[in-house]
Design a protein around this motif. Sequence first.
Motif, PDB file in Angstrom:
ATOM      1  N   MET A   1       0.824  -1.202   0.000  1.00  7.58           N
ATOM      2  CA  MET A   1       0.000   0.000   0.000  1.00  7.58           C
ATOM      3  C   MET A   1       0.861   1.257   0.000  1.00  7.58           C
ATOM      4  O   MET A   1       0.656   2.184  -0.782  1.00  7.58           O
ATOM      5  N   GLY A   2       1.885   1.243   0.846  1.00 11.27           N
ATOM      6  CA  GLY A   2       2.775   2.399   0.919  1.00 11.27           C
ATOM      7  C   GLY A   2       3.466   2.654  -0.398  1.00 11.27           C
ATOM      8  O   GLY A   2       3.561   3.785  -0.863  1.00 11.27           O
ATOM      9  N   LEU A   5       1.093   4.045  -2.965  1.00  8.20           N
ATOM     10  CA  LEU A   5       0.795   5.453  -2.696  1.00  8.20           C
ATOM     11  C   LEU A   5       1.955   6.329  -3.134  1.00  8.20           C
ATOM     12  O   LEU A   5       1.776   7.375  -3.774  1.00  8.20           O
ATOM     13  N   MET A  63       8.809   9.046   2.219  1.00  5.57           N
ATOM     14  CA  MET A  63       8.445   8.652   3.588  1.00  5.57           C
ATOM     15  C   MET A  63       7.475   7.471   3.570  1.00  5.57           C
ATOM     16  O   MET A  63       7.631   6.519   4.326  1.00  5.57           O
ATOM     17  N   VAL A  64       6.448   7.563   2.698  1.00  3.28           N
ATOM     18  CA  VAL A  64       5.466   6.480   2.737  1.00  3.28           C
ATOM     19  C   VAL A  64       6.023   5.211   2.102  1.00  3.28           C
ATOM     20  O   VAL A  64       5.614   4.103   2.437  1.00  3.28           O
ATOM     21  N   TYR A  67       8.898   4.079   5.159  1.00  4.82           N
ATOM     22  CA  TYR A  67       8.555   3.809   6.555  1.00  4.82           C
ATOM     23  C   TYR A  67       7.234   3.074   6.699  1.00  4.82           C
ATOM     24  O   TYR A  67       6.380   3.446   7.487  1.00  4.82           O
ATOM     25  N   ARG A  68       7.044   2.015   5.903  1.00  5.11           N
ATOM     26  CA  ARG A  68       5.882   1.160   6.059  1.00  5.11           C
ATOM     27  C   ARG A  68       5.968   0.421   7.386  1.00  5.11           C
ATOM     28  O   ARG A  68       7.030   0.306   7.975  1.00  5.11           O
ATOM     29  N   GLU A  69       4.839  -0.080   7.809  1.00  2.30           N
ATOM     30  CA  GLU A  69       4.850  -0.833   9.053  1.00  2.30           C
ATOM     31  C   GLU A  69       5.666  -2.109   8.869  1.00  2.30           C
ATOM     32  O   GLU A  69       5.629  -2.752   7.821  1.00  2.30           O
ATOM     33  N   ARG A  70       6.457  -2.466   9.863  1.00  2.00           N
ATOM     34  CA  ARG A  70       7.279  -3.672   9.819  1.00  2.00           C
ATOM     35  C   ARG A  70       6.658  -4.717  10.736  1.00  2.00           C
ATOM     36  O   ARG A  70       5.733  -4.414  11.476  1.00  2.00           O
ATOM     37  N   ASP A  74       8.988  -3.875  16.221  1.00  2.64           N
ATOM     38  CA  ASP A  74       9.943  -2.936  15.648  1.00  2.64           C
ATOM     39  C   ASP A  74       9.272  -1.580  15.700  1.00  2.64           C
ATOM     40  O   ASP A  74       8.371  -1.300  14.923  1.00  2.64           O
ATOM     41  N   ALA A  76       8.695   2.657  15.902  1.00  2.00           N
ATOM     42  CA  ALA A  76       9.133   3.866  15.226  1.00  2.00           C
ATOM     43  C   ALA A  76      10.179   4.593  16.066  1.00  2.00           C
ATOM     44  O   ALA A  76      10.356   4.291  17.244  1.00  2.00           O
TER      45      ALA A  76
END
Lengths: 281, 613, 230
Positions: A1-2, A5, A63-64, A67-70, A74, A76
Amino acid sequence: MGRALAVIIWILTLGSVSLFFVKQWWFPTAITSHAAALDRQFLITIIVVGISFTAAQVGLGYMVWKYRERPANDRAVYTHGSNRLEVIWTIVTAIIFIGLAVMGQSVWASLHFNKAPAGSFQVEVVAQQFQWNFHYAGKDGVFGRTDPSLIDDSALNFIGLDETDPNAKDDETHSVIAIPVGRPVELILRSKDVIHNFWVPQLRFKQDLVPGMAIRVHFTANQTGKYELACAELCGQLHFKMKSYMLVLPEAEHQALMSLPQEQFQSRMTELLAKYPLPTY
Amino acid sequence: MSVETHEAVHRHEPPTSFIRKYIFSLDHKVIGIQYILLALVAVIVGMAMSVLMRMNLSWPGTNWPILATLFPGGAPGGVINPEFYLSLVTMHGTIMVFFVLTTAPQGGFGNYFLPIQIGAEDMAFPVLNMLSFWVTLVGFIVILSAIFFSGSASTIGPIGGWTGYAPLSALGQIAGPGQGMGMNLWIISIAIFCVGSLLGALNFITTLLNMRTRGMSLMRMPLTCWAWFTTAVLALLSFPVLLGGGILLLLDRLAGTSFFIPGGLYVSGILSGTNPSFPVHTGGSPILWQHLFWFFGHPEVYIAILPGMGATSHILSTFARKPVFGYRAMVFAIFAIGLLGFFVWGHHMFISGMSPYSAMTFSILTLSIGVPSAVKTFNWLGTLWGARIRFTTPMLFAIGFVSLFVAGGITGLVLGQTSLDLPMHDTYFVLAHFHLVMGVASIFGMFAATYFWFPKMFGRMMSESLGKIHFWITFVGVYCIFVPMHVMGLVGMPRRYAQFTEYTFLTRLHPLVVFVSVVAIITVLTQFLFYFNLIWSIFKGKKAGANPWDATTLEWTTASPPPHDNFAGVLPVVYRGPYEFAVPGAPNDFVMQTEPETETERVGGNGHNGHRH
Amino acid sequence: MATTVTGTKPLTKTGFGGGSKSRGPNGNGSPKRNGHRDAFFDSRSAVNRYRIGMWVAMASILMLFTALSSAYIVRAASANDWQPLRMPRVLLLSTALIIFSSVTLEFARRKLKSGEQSAHKRLLVLTALLGLGFLGSQLFAWRGLARQGIYISSNPHSSFFYLLTATHGMHLLGGLAGLGFLMSRSRLSTDDELAAAKRQAQTDAVSLYWHFMDFLWIYLFLLLFLWRQQ
């Protein structure tokens, strides 16, 4: 998704910026020195705008993307910001933005702060709902008296010219503005009813015609031709049709036109309108 | 515990009758939802009008038989006539600015969440709150009636644009169709709206100053609260000026005064003072109206967008799982924008004939507003830096907000310059600029807010898949609609033209005009997905817990939907800043504001204080 | 989702929040108090909302009159059709009445503080009568002008005169409604300390508003008859 986008943001950015590179969809060619100066200022500004826009969007996309969710556990980066960064970017943007504003003022000043030079060709512009009237002083260079109570539409006296005034004897009125090339022109802008706006894209300025006021602007055209004149302030039902032309004539041709008596003036104007073509865009 | 028993006594019981509970409710949550419903209805009207306008611009002269049936006056024979087009322009602008962009972000979400986020049971003056909604609703009914009682068969409302420039707006029916009774109703509607907004603003400010719960210091408030507060201050100080201007305008029209109408006017073949339909006027100043209008009009832009900024900051932080970057700078930026917003109204008037010296001052102040706006953008990017982004629908819309805010705001660098405004003024460049930044960006903020807070408001989640489709189409759609408008403006296309067929220099733009219209219609249709999602999710959505997003602020400490008095009789106590995500050493990646500080935090002094850098 | 509902936990001895200097919820309470739902504490600060609300409302009304008076100043300077009115003498009576009403209201407020209920009520009634007298006197001024054939559309100064006095008068009606509200409250007993605090706050708010109307009138009076009076 990131990632999707980010890619969409980048594509939209690229598309947006590239629209400004289409020559066909740019300003029409300028015909005054003021307009040329304005075009330079615009170019500088739009480059700053384009770079800032692209940088911000590319940054956002980055950034998007990055910095996707891991997977779990983990977290931020824990930070509440940085005073040093805040100070830096506040100062940098302040310098750029306010610098642009200050730079833009010189073009403004050239239009508004100098009086029209002596010997300017004067035209009184009297706008009314959906029609332009241009009042020329004629040979004597003095405008005849006008009075709203003398307006008589049936006699085509749209501006209320006082025929008994000796200065009015040689005055001409027409719905087209004819000005000389290379000679300063001063417009005296008035309105009979509501606010209108004098807008010739090639001149790069707009000025409202405010009822109850006589606003003066001046410019010097450097290119002969016929240009479209539009009303750019909502003035009512047929606002979109309040159209006329601006003829920029060689000095001699213009001089000859201005010294013609009323009947010949009208027919000569018609000829000139047919003679000059519109610019090709 | 004694405290607990004490609470039980003070618990507020909700009203039981349907009318007291849902219609004339004093509950800020119900009033908030009423405001949102009003905006949802108004925005459909506004969007329908924009579709009609686009149809008219792209396919001029086309016969749409259905329009002949719907608007026999405005589209006789199915062809939209110019005065109908202009009344659509006026109504679209007025309805969108006042009844959508002012009601939903502030009256709607602000009403619902400001008290909860500061830990209050309700607004400071619930009766006033109810009145402010009902007054606003009356304003909406009056503006709709302006369409139907225009006093002329050939039009549907006033044609002067939402800015209502005098003397076009002051002269009455002789200035054009729709300028008679329709214009009166328009002014009255705006005046009513002003009163409603003022009551609301008074309530917001008092509530925030007086009703914060224990421990909720100003610098621990969520950024949304700062935004709503600043918005309320802007509304409080700017709406009275519009109200004053509206009174003067109405007197010019109905009482024969000359505040805005100069002498010696000759309108539609009638000289001032020679006919009962046009009484004598002397000496009024048309520019005075512009000053009064824009003194309100510019802060209004921030009234529309500040709540969106607040919501975006809030949502970005929540789904980035990271504290807001530069909380303090964000607060100062909101304040700076609000304050500067009062001193730049003249940039709408560079071409009006006002003093060219004051124009220079306005220009420099205008570009100064770009600085706090840029600071906000940098801080949003800073919030995303090093984040662990969860791409939920509200997060997508919040990111979209940032992108659109930049895209729309940055052209202010062009328009704010005295000289560059001259060719751009009243062209599609301006239209693109303010639609992107004030319209679309604000609406994206509200979409984000809706998807984010819906679970709190209705106890159910909205559909994520529908939400995402809604986002993708809308995001790409608005870029495709409004970016081409910039180049239209560059070529010189004037706004508020019923048709572009008259001018040769505009013909080369026709393909772009059609493209924009097609995308606009698709984008408008996509919005029905959102409406469907809203209604469907109220009944069928997945059940949401108290805190479905793992968020930190007070609204997530109470049930979804919250009880009548918000916290079931026990007001929360706040121990820390609003955005404590990813705190090292904490058991979860989020620490709620109500979490008491631990011994280590106090000793180590690490992160217990959200605003410390 | 371990932490969902909180806030019912007892407070620790360390005070509130994280800051070293704990403050009460509204920045005006005593940080010493520990039980959050201390009813007295809450209500004491809660009644402040009437005063705060009134200040906020006055800011808004002030903006309305600022807008109208800047229109006045611009309009007076913009054209040469300004014909100053002769001041109707009765306006001096209006001014005296409204100044006097402010004084009586201030006494009424003090009487409430010192617990003299009946004196408080009598003074409220007197204030309201003076306010009505002011409005009557304003109407009289209007009638005087109308007799001379000067109406709202006659000239810019008369337009502003009627507009400003009418707008001020309508706001003063709001003040009269406030006085009526206070009178309706004056029957209630004041045994309950909270109710008393609330009533005091409401009285303070109404009298703030009334004094504001007083000053506003004096300002308008000076603006109308001293500004650009040839």
